[in-house]
Design an enzyme around this catalytic site. Structure first.
Site, PDB file in Angstrom:
ATOM      1  N   ARG A  53     -64.210  -7.864  -0.890  1.00 53.49           N
ATOM      2  CA  ARG A  53     -63.954  -6.725  -1.871  1.00 53.49           C
ATOM      3  C   ARG A  53     -64.810  -7.188  -2.971  1.00 53.49           C
ATOM      4  O   ARG A  53     -64.181  -7.908  -3.976  1.00 53.49           O
ATOM      5  CB  ARG A  53     -62.378  -7.003  -2.123  1.00 53.49           C
ATOM      6  CG  ARG A  53     -61.465  -6.162  -0.626  1.00 53.49           C
ATOM      7  CD  ARG A  53     -60.290  -6.321  -0.973  1.00 53.49           C
ATOM      8  NE  ARG A  53     -59.461  -7.447  -1.396  1.00 53.49           N
ATOM      9  CZ  ARG A  53     -58.144  -7.891  -1.568  1.00 53.49           C
ATOM     10  NH1 ARG A  53     -57.504  -6.711  -1.588  1.00 53.49           N
ATOM     11  NH2 ARG A  53     -57.762  -8.969  -1.620  1.00 53.49           N
ATOM     12  N   ASP A  55     -66.458  -6.976  -6.652  1.00 49.05           N
ATOM     13  CA  ASP A  55     -65.854  -6.725  -7.986  1.00 49.05           C
ATOM     14  C   ASP A  55     -66.700  -5.287  -8.627  1.00 49.05           C
ATOM     15  O   ASP A  55     -67.531  -5.116  -8.249  1.00 49.05           O
ATOM     16  CB  ASP A  55     -65.805  -7.555  -9.019  1.00 49.05           C
ATOM     17  CG  ASP A  55     -64.839  -8.680  -8.992  1.00 49.05           C
ATOM     18  OD1 ASP A  55     -63.836  -8.507  -8.088  1.00 49.05           O
ATOM     19  OD2 ASP A  55     -64.963  -9.761  -9.236  1.00 49.05           O
ATOM     20  N   ARG A 205     -69.881 -16.116  -9.365  1.00 51.05           N
ATOM     21  CA  ARG A 205     -70.368 -16.109 -10.897  1.00 51.05           C
ATOM     22  C   ARG A 205     -70.042 -17.103 -11.950  1.00 51.05           C
ATOM     23  O   ARG A 205     -70.636 -17.503 -12.799  1.00 51.05           O
ATOM     24  CB  ARG A 205     -69.811 -14.786 -11.323  1.00 51.05           C
ATOM     25  CG  ARG A 205     -70.329 -13.428 -10.736  1.00 51.05           C
ATOM     26  CD  ARG A 205     -69.353 -12.288 -11.038  1.00 51.05           C
ATOM     27  NE  ARG A 205     -69.124 -12.127 -12.396  1.00 51.05           N
ATOM     28  CZ  ARG A 205     -68.235 -11.035 -13.095  1.00 51.05           C
ATOM     29  NH1 ARG A 205     -67.539 -10.816 -12.238  1.00 51.05           N
ATOM     30  NH2 ARG A 205     -68.000 -11.070 -14.246  1.00 51.05           N
TER      31      ARG A 205
END
Length: 259
Positions: A53, A55, A205
């Protein structure tokens, strides 16, 4: 109901992420809307499941999802029909395949691969705007590789985990971090390749943002080991923006697309 796997490519910029949301555009919502025009099961509100999923703002070159359909489609015709109905959204079904009923895009996956693109140059990005993270000054790729080596293997990644991560455990095995450096017009591009069975929310990230601090000379490479050992989100470097991140591959015990 026959089950189909879909390999999907998308530009994440117009979307609030993969997951369907009532009041915002999503990749899942766009695909389900296209399916609803083709299959009576989806017209009744069926859902698809994906390997990851992503972002808001995150892209994909090889997302995998599966759908249970009422009609037993020819896979080629299914992909063609979906791509027709997905226009003009920046979403493309690269290939569809009939899969066994026990195949699950998420739970059958044995690895996920991410790419993060970071460009260093003074002039603003034009063709790659929204597709890369841009910094102004060149980075030390070898220092980043030394720092990244501390993160490979089985670790508690609490430091590199979002505070809203829903994973049951922060312990993950990071199988690989590879960093490529190439020349671009009047600058450099750094490509971070990360591979693992699964990732925590914002893990990639957080790692890339921290490695950028090493490449910029603000952190020594060993500080990444200290940050990992701290098991404290406050020890992490800055979380880099989403628009340089791509889900670029999902591995299964047997490739559902036969490649």
């Amino acid at each position: 109901m026959p089950r189909f796997a879909l390999k999907i490519e998308y530009d994440g910029r117009p979307f609030a992420g993969w997951q369907a949301q009532a009041d915002q555009p999503s990749v899942q919502g766009a695909i389900e809307s296209a399916l609803a025009r083709l299959d009576p099961g989806f017209a009744a509100g069926a859902r698809i499941a994906a390997a990851g999923r992503t972002d808001a703002g995150v892209h994909a070159t090889a997302q995998v999802a599966h759908a249970d359909l009422a009609r037993d489609w020819d896979p080629f015709r299914l992909a063609e029909a979906l791509n027709f109905h997905l226009k003009p959204a920046p979403v493309s079904v690269l290939i569809a395949a009939r899969v066994p009923d026990d195949f699950h895009a998420r739970f059958s996956a044995t690895e996920r691969r991410y790419l993060f693109r970071l460009q260093a140059r003074r002039a603003p990005a034009t063709h790659d705007r929204g597709l890369v993270w841009q910094v102004l000054n060149p980075l030390d790729a070898e220092a980043m590789r030394k720092a990244a080596a501390h993160l490979v293997g089985l670790h508690d990644f609490t430091t590199f985990r979002s505070s809203i991560c829903q994973s049951a455990s922060p312990v993950k095995t990071l199988d690989e971090i590879a960093i490529e450096e190439t020349a671009i017009p009047h600058g450099r591009e750094y490509r971070f390749h990360l591979r693992a069975r699964s990732f925590l929310h914002n893990q990639v990230r957080s790692i890339v943002g921290t490695l950028e601090r090493v490449g910029a000379g603000s952190w020594p490479p060993d500080r990444v080991a200290d940050a990992l050992a701290a098991r404290n989100r406050a020890a992490c470097g800055p979380v880099c923006p989403p628009h340089g991140l791509y889900l670029c591959g999902v591995g299964y015990p047997q490739d559902p697309f036969g490649a």
